[in-house]
Scaffold this active site. Structure first.
Site, PDB file in Angstrom:
ATOM      1  N   ASP A  95       1.497  -2.380   2.523  1.00  0.00           N
ATOM      2  CA  ASP A  95       0.419  -2.930   1.713  1.00  0.00           C
ATOM      3  C   ASP A  95       0.109  -1.954   0.585  1.00  0.00           C
ATOM      4  O   ASP A  95      -0.186  -0.788   0.836  1.00  0.00           O
ATOM      5  CB  ASP A  95      -0.819  -3.135   2.589  1.00  0.00           C
ATOM      6  CG  ASP A  95      -1.833  -4.056   1.930  1.00  0.00           C
ATOM      7  OD1 ASP A  95      -1.466  -4.743   0.966  1.00  0.00           O
ATOM      8  OD2 ASP A  95      -2.980  -4.075   2.384  1.00  0.00           O
ATOM      9  N   GLU A 100       0.657   0.270   6.550  1.00  0.00           N
ATOM     10  CA  GLU A 100      -0.673  -0.041   7.074  1.00  0.00           C
ATOM     11  C   GLU A 100      -0.526  -0.580   8.493  1.00  0.00           C
ATOM     12  O   GLU A 100       0.386  -1.349   8.780  1.00  0.00           O
ATOM     13  CB  GLU A 100      -1.359  -1.080   6.175  1.00  0.00           C
ATOM     14  CG  GLU A 100      -2.684  -1.590   6.744  1.00  0.00           C
ATOM     15  CD  GLU A 100      -3.610  -2.201   5.690  1.00  0.00           C
ATOM     16  OE1 GLU A 100      -3.335  -2.045   4.482  1.00  0.00           O
ATOM     17  OE2 GLU A 100      -4.603  -2.830   6.081  1.00  0.00           O
ATOM     18  N   HIS A 157     -10.210   0.497   6.996  1.00  0.00           N
ATOM     19  CA  HIS A 157     -11.225  -0.555   7.046  1.00  0.00           C
ATOM     20  C   HIS A 157     -11.591  -0.900   8.480  1.00  0.00           C
ATOM     21  O   HIS A 157     -10.744  -0.887   9.357  1.00  0.00           O
ATOM     22  CB  HIS A 157     -10.714  -1.820   6.344  1.00  0.00           C
ATOM     23  CG  HIS A 157     -10.380  -1.602   4.894  1.00  0.00           C
ATOM     24  ND1 HIS A 157      -9.819  -2.577   4.106  1.00  0.00           N
ATOM     25  CD2 HIS A 157     -10.548  -0.532   4.088  1.00  0.00           C
ATOM     26  CE1 HIS A 157      -9.647  -2.104   2.879  1.00  0.00           C
ATOM     27  NE2 HIS A 157     -10.072  -0.864   2.843  1.00  0.00           N
TER      28      HIS A 157
END
Lengths: 503, 64
Positions: A95, A100, A157
């Site tokens: 990504d 990722e 995240h």
């Protein structure tokens, strides 16, 4: 009642090819393909690279505030890059020029720690497998950090399942102050600042990797003009009932306690928001400035000006959240974060870390990354009488996050472990038993050749002859071992399973 | 408001000083210092040999 907080972490890793051309997209592809191929070899079956990610339900441009933003740049879905689904339920892909890894859905903060550490082991194994494919003298190296120290940042995240009924504005008002003030224990530390005009005299060291890169309060962007509260509205489950709060403001942590508290305290704050438990909002007058102020303030004593005209330090704000959370736990229980045992442990550790930060932060070198990193850097700086601009300190800053065990400074820092080695090893291959990731992972373990695509909320089977068959998984807490474990184990084939599921 | 801030401002400034400046008189202090010394020896061994080149070459594309 607050929903059970189903949780996930997506980490973009830094990547370098030492001794060779460093094309990050190619390097990331080699890294992931090498891992998938090595696994297939180990299990003596053809490489399962053909199980692709299914993009049917991806809508990263949807905005939680209920409109489709013009003039902003929602992330594009890059379907042409490597995309693997792992038997532990994780997604492993390329990504934005980074490898990722998204953990499988986890049902409590402790489980997140186990799967986040398992992700590190997957990356470590990938590095070894990829390096073996490169010419002599070249090596692929992965860093679990969030910045290259030159103004380029990549994220770690967090994702939290929430009740769709809760107005987004209410979430913003109460979670933004938490994001700003939790930095005192979630920060991974950084030597210097990447904001133009701020030299080592102004910011010799700061608490976080990420605070330099945030310019907005609320918004849809993730790569430019990053907002403290991200509005991506892509629940990956029943959109009538749920939202997935996508949190982009945190650092990647090496300290397990930091990961645990980052996710555990946020899950508690979000549950309190759902149950209308937080009355006074602690919104800063200037949130973006406050985010940086907290990150730059090594004394932890500078008050933040609040929108209501009062002021408080980040520590005081965190004490207030903890105080509310304790009363909440007494009154409503802790099912929202996975039950009493893990919930009480989060509350105790939260208190211990705040107490430590208030009295003697140096004692938290086993629990908080910025403290651990700072201890090493301060010690080294003093021993060799170095200025803050010395390249060796910047090198240490990067090398703290190096995932090679023989190079990693974090691995030498004496960080406390919450997760056991055996359970981390198991989590490299096995899905968590208590979310829908179990169904995804277990089916991939049993019938990799019958699954043609997977994503968060469905699996697509090809059992020959018939059209492809999609099994939806719109409920994150269904498809657990308790629901389908014996059903899957009792089936001879994927076709058998689909028949029994009535598909 | 200022009074309240003063009263609550109890975070010690000592966290701002270098580790070496902390007096290591007690046995516990000596032990902590010895541990850190060993750790710093190890860091001297594993730290990237050309720090400046390494830091310069660590360039990433921006991500999310």
């Amino acid at each position: 009642m607050a929903l059970r907080k189903v949780l996930g972490i997506e980490t973009e890793y830094g990547i370098l090819v030492r001794g060779g051309e460093s094309n990050p997209i190619a390097a990331s592809s080699i890294l992931i393909n090498a891992y998938v191929q090595e696994l297939a070899r180990a299990q003596s079956r053809p490489a399962a690279g053909r199980i692709g990610w299914d993009f049917e339900d991806e809508q990263p441009g949807n905005d939680a505030r209920g409109f489709s933003a013009d003039g902003t740049m929602p992330p594009e879905v890059e379907t042409h890059l490597v995309n693997a689904v792992l038997t532990n339920g994780a997604r492993y892909y390329v990504d934005h020029a980074h490898p990722e890894l998204s953990t499988p859905e986890c049902a409590d903060p402790r489980s997140i720690v186990v799967y986040d550490r398992a992700a590190e082991r997957i990356l470590q194994r990938s590095m070894r497998a990829a390096t073996a494919l490169l010419p002599e003298g070249q090596e692929v190296v992965v860093y679990k950090n969030n910045s290259d120290r030159k103004g380029n940042s990549y994220g770690c995240h967090e994702n939290y399942l929430m009740d769709r009924q809760v107005p987004f504005s209410k979430i913003v008002a109460h979670v933004m102050p938490h994001f700003i003030t939790r930095q005192i224990f979630t920060g991974a530390g950084k030597v210097g600042s990447e904001v133009a005009g701020l030299g080592s005299d102004e910011v010799p060291f700061q608490l976080t990797q990420r605070a330099d890169f945030f310019e907005e309060e609320v918004g849809l962007e993730t790569t430019l003009k990053r907002p403290i509260v991200n509005t991506r509205d892509e629940p990956h489950c029943d959109a009538q009932k749920y939202r997935r709060l996508h949190v982009i403001v945190g650092d990647a942590n090496l300290a397990e306690v930091a990961t645990y508290l980052k996710v555990g305290t946020t899950a508690l704050v979000l549950s309190m928001i759902e149950d209308d438990w937080l009355r006074r909002d602690l919104l800063p007058a200037r949130p973006v400035q406050a985010l940086r102020q907290v990150s730059y303030d090594l004394t932890l004593a500078r008050p933040i000006e609040l929108a209501d005209g009062s002021s408080m330090t980040a520590l005081e704000a965190q004490w207030e959240y903890l105080d509310r959370a304790r009363k909440y736990a007494e009154d409503r229980g802790l099912a929202c974060v996975g039950g009493d045992e893990v919930g009480r442990d989060v509350l105790q550790r939260w208190e211990a870390v705040l107490t430590g930060l208030e009295t003697d932060p140096g004692r938290l070198a086993g629990q908080v990354d910025w403290v651990a990193k700072r201890r090493l850097i301060d010690g080294y700086r003093t021993r060799h009488d170095l200025g803050w601009d010395d390249a060796r300190l910047a090198a240490m800053d990067l090398q703290y996050h190096d995932l090679r065990l023989d190079k990693s400074l974090a691995a030498r820092a004496g960080l406390e472990q919450i997760a056991g080695d055996d359970e981390i090893d198991a989590a490299v291959h096995d899905p968590p038993p208590d979310t829908r990731a179990f169904f995804r992972g277990r089916c991939l373990q049993r019938w990799p050749d019958s699954i043609v695509a997977a994503n968060w909320d469905s699996l697509v089977f090809d059992v020959g002859g018939d059209p492809l068959r999609r099994v939806p998984m719109m409920e994150p807490l269904r498809g657990t071992r308790a629901h389908v474990g014996s059903l899957i184990d009792g089936c001879e084939s994927a076709a058998d399973l689909l028949d029994k599921l009535g598909q | 408001m200022a009074e309240r801030e003063q009263k609550k401002k109890q975070a010690p400034a000592k966290s701002d000083e270098a580790v070496e400046d902390v007096p290591a008189k007690s046995e516990q202090g000596e032990k902590i210092k010895a541990e850190l010394d060993d750790l710093l020896d190890e860091i001297d061994e594993v730290l990237e040999s050309n720090a400046e080149d390494f830091v310069k070459s660590y360039v990433q594309k921006g991500g999310q």
